[in-house]
Design an enzyme around this catalytic site. Structure first.
Site, short mmCIF file in Angstrom:
data_model
loop_
_atom_site.label_atom_id
_atom_site.label_comp_id
_atom_site.label_asym_id
_atom_site.label_seq_id
_atom_site.Cartn_x
_atom_site.Cartn_y
_atom_site.Cartn_z
CB SER A 62 107.32 60.45 87.44
OG SER A 62 108.33 61.40 87.33
NE ARG A 102 111.10 63.91 89.70
CZ ARG A 102 111.51 63.97 88.30
NH1 ARG A 102 110.41 63.64 87.27
NH2 ARG A 102 112.78 64.36 87.63
CG HIS A 114 110.22 59.19 83.28
ND1 HIS A 114 111.07 60.44 83.64
CD2 HIS A 114 109.26 59.44 84.14
CE1 HIS A 114 110.48 61.20 84.27
NE2 HIS A 114 109.45 60.53 84.87
NE ARG A 151 86.79 63.12 80.91
CZ ARG A 151 86.71 62.60 79.40
NH1 ARG A 151 87.33 63.21 78.74
NH2 ARG A 151 85.69 61.94 79.32
CG ASP A 163 118.21 58.97 83.85
OD1 ASP A 163 117.94 59.18 85.08
OD2 ASP A 163 116.96 59.33 83.03
CG HIS A 171 114.79 65.91 78.45
ND1 HIS A 171 113.75 66.85 78.54
CD2 HIS A 171 115.08 65.66 79.48
CE1 HIS A 171 113.30 66.76 79.62
NE2 HIS A 171 114.01 65.91 80.25
NE ARG A 194 117.48 66.60 85.32
CZ ARG A 194 116.39 65.83 85.00
NH1 ARG A 194 115.55 65.55 85.88
NH2 ARG A 194 116.43 65.64 83.77
N1 CMX Z 1 118.58 57.70 70.62
C1 CMX Z 1 118.30 57.45 69.56
N2 CMX Z 1 117.31 57.86 69.13
C2 CMX Z 1 116.65 58.80 69.68
C3 CMX Z 1 117.01 59.35 71.05
C4 CMX Z 1 118.11 58.79 71.53
N3 CMX Z 1 118.84 59.01 72.62
N4 CMX Z 1 116.37 60.35 71.34
C5 CMX Z 1 115.28 60.48 70.60
N5 CMX Z 1 115.54 59.68 69.54
C6 CMX Z 1 114.65 59.55 68.36
C7 CMX Z 1 113.26 59.18 68.80
O1 CMX Z 1 113.22 57.84 69.19
C8 CMX Z 1 112.31 59.69 67.73
O2 CMX Z 1 112.58 58.67 66.59
P1 CMX Z 1 111.30 58.18 65.66
O3 CMX Z 1 110.69 59.62 65.11
O4 CMX Z 1 111.99 57.05 64.82
O5 CMX Z 1 110.28 57.71 66.47
C9 CMX Z 1 113.08 60.98 67.09
O6 CMX Z 1 114.35 60.65 67.70
C10 CMX Z 1 112.57 62.18 67.66
O7 CMX Z 1 112.62 62.34 69.03
P2 CMX Z 1 112.71 63.43 69.79
O8 CMX Z 1 111.44 64.53 69.46
O9 CMX Z 1 114.15 64.02 69.79
O10 CMX Z 1 112.68 62.95 71.49
P3 CMX Z 1 111.18 62.60 72.22
O11 CMX Z 1 110.54 64.13 72.80
O12 CMX Z 1 110.19 61.87 71.36
O13 CMX Z 1 111.63 61.76 73.41
C11 CMX Z 1 113.00 60.93 74.91
C12 CMX Z 1 112.44 61.94 74.32
C13 CMX Z 1 113.93 61.15 76.42
C14 CMX Z 1 111.89 59.71 75.19
C15 CMX Z 1 114.02 60.40 73.95
O14 CMX Z 1 115.21 61.20 73.63
C16 CMX Z 1 114.81 59.04 74.40
O15 CMX Z 1 114.22 57.97 73.89
N6 CMX Z 1 116.10 59.01 75.06
C17 CMX Z 1 116.72 57.66 75.43
C18 CMX Z 1 115.76 57.34 76.74
C19 CMX Z 1 116.31 58.13 77.92
O16 CMX Z 1 117.50 58.71 78.01
N7 CMX Z 1 115.21 58.61 78.78
C20 CMX Z 1 115.50 59.50 80.22
C21 CMX Z 1 115.02 60.93 79.79
C22 CMX Z 1 115.13 61.78 81.09
C23 CMX Z 1 114.19 61.42 82.38
O17 CMX Z 1 113.00 61.17 81.98
O18 CMX Z 1 114.65 60.58 83.17
#
Ligand code: CMX
Length: 440
Positions: free
Chosen positions: A242, A400, A272, A420, A374, A319, A328
């Site tokens: 965001s 935010r 997010h 860019r 969250d 994360h 948080r």
């Molecule tokens: N549950 C299951 N699998 C998860 C996971 C979770 N909570 N968090 C990460 N993973 C998985 C990823 O999907 C990824 O899988 P693949 O390799 O099969 O694609 C793997 O673990 C590696 O991911 P990572 O490097 O640890 O995490 P990223 O930096 O790629 O992603 C995030 C970060 C937040 C998108 C991810 O942890 C996630 O999807 N969490 C759940 C959604 C969530 O809570 N989002 C809110 C974040 C805070 C915010 O912005 O508000």
């Protein structure tokens, strides 16, 4: 010129000169390198932008101008009789780098009150949308409808000089922040309370007035929760989706209304900000499926395994930057410990804290098995009776807006250019690899 604007101008003019001198002398120093993995991996960790208002450490979490959340809970001014920080104070801090005095925060609360009128056509545009439109869509659209009032856009069309961009950006930001609670509350009451709207209360601070207009809870602690909630969600340095979206759109000199609306569209993604709705949805589905609000550890463990087996993520966990429990999350937990006694959903959230991380760790790929912001927020809102989880991301968005817009004022004041970066095709990366590995 108002006192906040004046304070900002002094700070910004000094940093502008310092940066110019620094760039002249050290502009060619290499601060980072990019691995092929990062290009294909969402640019994790790539240092690529300037963001003054906060900085995120993977282990310590967020610091706003150097202050941690526990420090801010102590040091920021509070409402009379209240124990939680006033978000107005955080906005002042992000903009100036200085903790405000109580008088300065009182001034800012009054200033936002003065600026809080929402154009009539915004309400009309909202009323024209189907009620079932997602609250984030309504929120983003409402922000765009207010663009008709953009001072930045008007002054730009009249030939605004570059040195004054920040001034017009500041005016729009102040007007937007002043009016967002009214807009958000209007959306909430329109969708969930039959359009029975509540007029603002001029005696209340920004967050308390928002809580009042939502009318979701009569409990006085709900106002305290809103003050804390709107403070801790405000900023998480510049690379999150965001913030980065708002920054990118703003770099085109699209005004703050366009930029913020773009940022909110980013926040609406389930990876997010929408994760706050997904967490409660997931917990309520668990409760329904298990037929109990007090599930055993074993039942929860099995539900988590089922979620993962279905190819889904555990919402509220993981994360992109953090490698520890999110401060948080911890702040909200400490709020619950202080204000809430024995709530079943809060208890589930706390059980998840011990049950989820080892399971995610056992997958061997999740870099951060800990809860993020969250994972806790929805359970607090549920406790005070705000059960409409489809609305939760709008609350995140109102907060935010303070971070991304104050950072936007800084970007304009520091003369940040159009963003860019360079993209490559997969074939170009392969060619690069072939050339590089042959040379080795
Ligand atoms: N549950 C299951 N699998 C998860 C996971 C979770 N909570 N968090 C990460 N993973 C998985 C990823 O999907 C990824 O899988 P693949 O390799 O099969 O694609 C793997 O673990 C590696 O991911 P990572 O490097 O640890 O995490 P990223 O930096 O790629 O992603 C995030 C970060 C937040 C998108 C991810 O942890 C996630 O999807 N969490 C759940 C959604 C969530 O809570 N989002 C809110 C974040 C805070 C915010 O912005 O508000």
């Amino acid at each position: 010129m108002d006192i906040l604007k004046q304070r900002f101008q002094e700070k910004a003019a000094a940093l502008f000169q310092e940066n110019r001198a620094m760039l002249k002398e050290h502009g060619d120093l290499i601060i980072d390198q990019v691995a092929v993995r990062q290009m294909f991996g969402g640019m994790r960790g790539m240092k690529s932008m300037i963001w003054e208002t906060s900085q995120l450490d993977p282990h310590q979490g967020i610091r706003f101008r150097g202050y941690s959340i526990p420090e801010l809970r102590k040091l920021l001014p509070k409402a009379a009789g209240g124990q939680e920080p006033l978000p107005e104070g955080l906005f002042w801090l992000m903009l100036t780098g200085d903790l405000p005095t109580e008088e300065e925060v009182v001034w800012l609360t009054a200033e936002w009150k003065k600026r809080s009128a929402v154009p009539e056509h915004t309400f009309k545009a909202l009323d024209a949308m189907p009620k079932e439109t997602h609250p984030m869509t309504q929120f983003s659209m409402a922000i765009l409808t207010m663009q008709t009032d953009s001072i930045f856009a008007k002054r730009y069309s009249e030939g605004l000089p570059k040195a004054e961009y920040w001034d017009a950006y500041y005016e729009d930001t102040m007007n937007l922040l002043a009016s967002l609670p009214r807009v958000a509350a209007y959306i909430y009451r329109r969708i969930y309370k039959d359009g029975d709207h509540i007029e603002p209360n001029a005696d209340l601070d920004w967050a308390a007035n928002f809580a009042h207009m939502l009318g979701a809870s009569e409990h006085p602690d709900f106002m305290s929760l809103m003050r804390l909630y709107l403070t801790i969600h405000a900023d998480h340095e510049g690379g999150n989706a965001s913030a980065h979206t708002t920054h990118l759109v703003g770099s085109t000199l699209a005004d703050p209304y366009y930029s913020l609306s773009g940022g909110m569209n980013s926040l609406a993604g389930p990876l997010h900000g929408l994760a706050n709705q997904e967490v409660i949805k997931w917990i309520l589905e668990m409760v329904k499926e298990l037929g109990t609000e007090t599930p055993s550890d074993e039942q929860i463990r099995q539900y988590i395994q089922d979620t993962l087996s279905a190819g889904k993520v555990i919402p509220g966990y993981g994360h992109a930057v953090l490698r520890q429990p999110d401060p948080r999350y911890m702040a909200q937990r400490s709020f619950a410990e202080q204000y809430i006694e024995n709530d079943n959903i809060v208890n589930i959230v706390w059980k998840l804290f011990t049950i989820v991380p080892p399971i995610l760790q056992s997958l061997g790929k999740v870099k951060n098995p800990w809860p993020n912001v969250d994972a806790h927020s929805g359970s607090l809102l549920m406790h005070y009776g705000m059960k409409e989880f489809g609305f939760y991301t709008v609350l995140f968005g109102v907060s935010r807006a303070m971070g991304v817009l104050s950072a936007g004022i800084w970007s304009r004041a520091l003369g940040m250019p159009l963003e860019r970066p360079k993209s490559l095709t997969s074939a170009a990366v392969k060619q690069f690899i072939a050339k590089t590995t042959v040379q080795e």
